[in-house]
Design a protein around this motif. Sequence first.
Motif: not given
Length: 389
Positions: A301-313
């Motif tokens: 990757x030369x960069x990243x876009x803006x989609x991500x995720x996370x886990x709520x406790x």
Amino acid sequence: MLIDPSDVAICVAGDEEIEAQGAAPTSTPIVQTSLFTFPNFQALVDGLGAEHRSHVYTRGRNPTVEAVERKLAALERGEACKCFGSGMAAISAVMLGLLRSGDHILFVNHTYGPTLQLAEHLSRFGIEHDLLLDLDVHAFEQALRPNTQLVWLESPGTMLFRVLDIPALTSVARERGIPTCVDNSWATPLCQKPLSLGADIVVHSCTKYLAGHSDLVAGAVISTSERIEEIFFRAFLLNGGILAPFDAWLLLRGLRTLPIRLRQHEADALRVARFLQGHPAVRRVFHPALTEDSQLVERQFSGYSGLLSFELVRGDFESVARFIDGLRRFRIGVSWGGVESLVISPNRGTNRLELEARGIPPGMVRLSIGLEGSDVLIDDLAGALDLLG
Ligand SMILES: *Cc1c(COP(=O)(O)O)cnc(C)c1O
């Protein structure tokens, strides 16, 4: 983000063929026609004999659509591109254009849901598939079958954003003569160039970052001229999933600001990721930049876009819904890659076992970081996380 200056030029430029004609419009004309007429019958006969090269009927070729195709092929460093009326139409065309009964597709990594549903449907026509979630090269070699005729890679993968070693996997497939296809919708060609990493085919949902304004649905396939011609005659012309000239024009307009939009999406998404990592109500954040093997990520990757995720406790459906409903700036909806920030969760309240089988925690929340500014978005997230107590 390190964007190749030639890519910026491709995105921002007008249409070279039109500009070559002298005084030219800065915006590509919308050729809103279903058919093209000929000066004599022999000329029509010749056109019909080579529909992949001539303007006969807009279900085949259209000049506005071709202007986007030239740009996407150039951005991916591929010989040719065919655009479609959606990402799924592009994905269907790759499978239907290249496979036959008795063939096997190997999907590696968490894959876009409808892509897998399409593979399920193709089992009716004698096309089999497997989904491999062990990303190790040896596991990959073991999972290839004598009848594997297509390897499908998503990197980063859907929802968990795990990164594949594309050069390693594609070189194994190439040794065995199996074509590889990468769904590059997340990274866009500005951040990752799968053909240069060894893949044979790239597909895009242009609906996401490439168009970038949540105002159209489109897809694309990029590969060698020979393979695109195969797909053109076997799947595109006969399935009829065309990109309309006006939507092609909107996509061209979206591409012109892609480099500047992506830089902002990247920066704000990384700020949001860092904020979430430090919050006690969050167990884990999923973003390619947080991959353990940072060399692998930097190579690809030369960069990243803006989609991500996370886990709520707190992963019960009620907590997930309370968090999502507590957001004021993020809008609730599917898709991603537009200027507005979006939130969704794979937890539907009734699919816990299904999620577990795919290794997706029930507290999973996905964010598409838009262009509202990271301070505003982080405040919003902090407020909604507070509601979880
Ligand atoms: C949205 C999406 C698709 C499908 O594209 P459409 O334009 O919605 O048909 C394919 N792959 C990925 C990774 C996507 O996010």
